[in-house]
Enzyme design. Sequence first.
Site, PDB file in Angstrom:
ATOM      1  N   GLY A   1      42.387  47.980  43.971  1.00  0.00           N
ATOM      2  CA  GLY A   1      42.456  46.586  43.516  1.00  0.00           C
ATOM      3  C   GLY A   1      41.271  45.805  44.028  1.00  0.00           C
ATOM      4  O   GLY A   1      40.215  46.372  44.359  1.00  0.00           O
ATOM      5  N   PHE A   2      41.446  44.499  44.110  1.00  0.00           N
ATOM      6  CA  PHE A   2      40.320  43.662  44.529  1.00  0.00           C
ATOM      7  C   PHE A   2      39.831  44.026  45.937  1.00  0.00           C
ATOM      8  O   PHE A   2      38.623  44.143  46.168  1.00  0.00           O
ATOM      9  CB  PHE A   2      40.720  42.189  44.478  1.00  0.00           C
ATOM     10  CG  PHE A   2      40.830  41.655  43.081  1.00  0.00           C
ATOM     11  CD1 PHE A   2      39.695  41.487  42.299  1.00  0.00           C
ATOM     12  CD2 PHE A   2      42.062  41.312  42.538  1.00  0.00           C
ATOM     13  CE1 PHE A   2      39.789  41.000  41.001  1.00  0.00           C
ATOM     14  CE2 PHE A   2      42.166  40.822  41.241  1.00  0.00           C
ATOM     15  CZ  PHE A   2      41.030  40.665  40.478  1.00  0.00           C
TER      16      PHE A   2
ATOM     17  N   GLU B   1      50.900  30.102  33.147  1.00  0.00           N
ATOM     18  CA  GLU B   1      49.923  30.566  32.161  1.00  0.00           C
ATOM     19  C   GLU B   1      50.612  31.293  31.009  1.00  0.00           C
ATOM     20  O   GLU B   1      50.261  31.116  29.845  1.00  0.00           O
ATOM     21  CB  GLU B   1      48.867  31.438  32.849  1.00  0.00           C
ATOM     22  CG  GLU B   1      48.031  30.581  33.814  1.00  0.00           C
ATOM     23  CD  GLU B   1      46.927  31.315  34.562  1.00  0.00           C
ATOM     24  OE1 GLU B   1      47.013  32.540  34.697  1.00  0.00           O
ATOM     25  OE2 GLU B   1      45.981  30.631  34.998  1.00  0.00           O
TER      26      GLU B   1
ATOM     27  N   ALA C   1      43.465  37.116  44.428  1.00  0.00           N
ATOM     28  CA  ALA C   1      42.224  37.892  44.378  1.00  0.00           C
ATOM     29  C   ALA C   1      41.233  37.489  45.475  1.00  0.00           C
ATOM     30  O   ALA C   1      40.662  38.347  46.155  1.00  0.00           O
ATOM     31  CB  ALA C   1      41.576  37.732  43.000  1.00  0.00           C
ATOM     32  N   GLN C   2      41.025  36.181  45.679  1.00  0.00           N
ATOM     33  CA  GLN C   2      39.966  35.750  46.583  1.00  0.00           C
ATOM     34  C   GLN C   2      40.132  36.255  48.025  1.00  0.00           C
ATOM     35  O   GLN C   2      39.192  36.820  48.585  1.00  0.00           O
ATOM     36  CB  GLN C   2      39.832  34.214  46.555  1.00  0.00           C
ATOM     37  CG  GLN C   2      38.848  33.739  45.500  1.00  0.00           C
ATOM     38  CD  GLN C   2      37.461  34.353  45.679  1.00  0.00           C
ATOM     39  OE1 GLN C   2      36.949  34.483  46.775  1.00  0.00           O
ATOM     40  NE2 GLN C   2      36.862  34.754  44.576  1.00  0.00           N
TER      41      GLN C   2
END
Lengths: 427, 427
Positions: free
Chosen positions: B17-18, B174, B322-323
């Site tokens: 992943g990230f 979203e 993510a960050q």
Amino acid sequence: MNIPKTSYPRIVIIGGGFAGVALAKKLSKQEVQVVLLDKHNYHTFQPLLYQVSTGGLEPDSIAYPIRKILKDFPNFFFRLANVQEIDTKKNKVKTNIGNLKFDYLVIASGSKTNYFGNAEIEKHSMAMKTIPQSLNLRSLILENFEDALLTSDLHERNALMNFVIVGGGPTGVELAGALAEIKKGILPKDYPDLDTRSAQIHVVQSGDCILKGMSSKASQKAEDFLEKLGVNIWKNVRVTNYDGKTVTTNTDLTFETATLIWAAGVKGATIKGLDSEDFVTKGNRILVNEFSQVKGFNHIFAAGDVAFMETKDFPRGLPMMAQPAIQQGQQLGDNLLNAIEKKPMKPFTYKDKGLMATIGRNKAVVDLEKWKFQGVFAWYVWMFVHLFFLIGFRNRMVVFVNWVYNYVRFDREARLIIRPFKKRNTL
Amino acid sequence: MNIPKTSYPRIVIIGGGFAGVALAKKLSKQEVQVVLLDKHNYHTFQPLLYQVSTGGLEPDSIAYPIRKILKDFPNFFFRLANVQEIDTKKNKVKTNIGNLKFDYLVIASGSKTNYFGNAEIEKHSMAMKTIPQSLNLRSLILENFEDALLTSDLHERNALMNFVIVGGGPTGVELAGALAEIKKGILPKDYPDLDTRSAQIHVVQSGDCILKGMSSKASQKAEDFLEKLGVNIWKNVRVTNYDGKTVTTNTDLTFETATLIWAAGVKGATIKGLDSEDFVTKGNRILVNEFSQVKGFNHIFAAGDVAFMETKDFPRGLPMMAQPAIQQGQQLGDNLLNAIEKKPMKPFTYKDKGLMATIGRNKAVVDLEKWKFQGVFAWYVWMFVHLFFLIGFRNRMVVFVNWVYNYVRFDREARLIIRPFKKRNTL
């Protein structure tokens, strides 16, 4: 099936392939009710399936929602359905979601893979007629390479990296070329810890040439192209069996492979009720006259791959390809409107626009009526024609972006195992 | 597992992943051997999964082959594997394809959907953490509309057209916005024979605001946007059960729906061997120190969603997004190289780049440290940032083409049931 009754005659179309969609478009906004039945909710652009299998394109870019094709036609109805039987006495189709009466019926159910009765080959081999099948093949190819890393048995590893394609028609040739390019450009980078040079690609062709519907020049050049790419072509060899490991043939030749792709033939996808000898002829196709009418009926038609129509130039039936299907669908649209208005129907004439196949980067063969050419220009023509016939502006843009990217970067980035094919994987 | 032994220290990373990918990139071309294990052969850009579910994007454009990310790093090895257990005594990971020794281990296994122990909800609801899950949701939504055409029972038809989204975080918001746009722009054209106005979209939020990690301005504006789009927001309501038909809550409120999307929470995807109370804390995450080290080990680390790291600004752990994962992965890369060279490691500091969420066409909310804004400009910023962080030039181009097309045409053409979710369909 819950379709409103109107004063308009009801035309039921079975199948949203090239013939069915071309026909439905012709009937759009006319004084008819059209009900299109398909087991998928999308139209598939089959000529590019091999690029989905080989990671060059995403499946969504060669599919188009059927509902959208005819969204401005108020008397158009789509139903996601498997047609199980046609009742020609009661003018009714039976489906998994109920029955439906018709005034006119058009069978455009296409074709399916022909295993010529060999159940073992059918069980163990991969076909490439639908998007799910293409994605299964994509997954299997990639999973086999991942598995090749895990074995120290050299025979097993080679079997995982070998591909045997049965059938040297356009599907087999295009797939072989794409696999050869993957072997050359992508595998060594993706699998530096595998000796991918030992991966082999075989095309097995029962006849004495590949692309047999095309000119001998095209056939020969395609063979040269494939051999330059390192593909092994076996002519006059017929595959007799495959048990999931070993491919046997009618000669001494055998292949050890975990991937057999069966592109050796198709047959008409007939439907119960019109699948008896009275209606079905060579290639399991429904015999139709020059108006696409099924023998014995004025109001039941067949078009596309499933229809067997003799013409002067094609006494053994029109080829099972997109062009005859599209042209038959369009012509049938006019004829149905004529029939409804009690006007005479016009006999179908096939305008042969030529044949083409791509082998790889800068390598294609094109046979037009008066001009046959091969190589780079043929490749551009092939791409242009395929982009042109693809339905939908978005699809064209996305395919174009992918092709440019793949060309410039020598790459195919959709090498993704989205849904594993092998069962042992637990995701 | 067949990985060559070298004189370099071996760093095993669990998860692509990230965090895992950022870390592996940092280690690229250094004097270490890196083995990355993942159950998928691709990296998933999770922030755009909801667009795959709602037919706006193809899955292949938000996935990127892991092998390709590190193709120029000769000491990088990828294996498609499920990690089953970590043996911290023998420094070994056990997987479905064999065991592997490590010198350093990084657990970056991410998070999974948290059903808070409710097995019935888990069984009947849809999650959206992986590409296959997103495609299942896409198929189910479309299949439900096809099925809605087949029933004359008004209750059943409405249930098929209703959506209940549990959780008012970015995913829920979203997704709700995208569904509302589909309801408005696409359903009436695709299903003229259904009264799609009665389709309802509900967001159920246990707290007293949506997007609770964001500013109250952003939260309020997002709520306004959603209400303008016709989404029903239920605050201070907790879903208690769902049997596949009826959603019950801790209030009198119930919903009849065939589609419950569970976006109410995630928890760390811990692995046997490090999943006991000694290591795991809030949110089922592995407690790590400021160097990402797991308690009691110098050579075992955790990063990303699965790691629980307290910072001054985030005493309850860094957000599972993510960050933080990317930044931890990068920092850990430097620290691992320091550790190998016996240099001191640097403590992690999180640079909060802000939060954002998109609700729909021209509608987004953005919270930066010094500037909070909502509306059209926020929407452009949202798109730019997501394109920027997407891995791969081809992916960016394809996503961009789709976004421009969808914007200009008010459309989402990937409304394709490629692999049906409901079992009764026989394809």
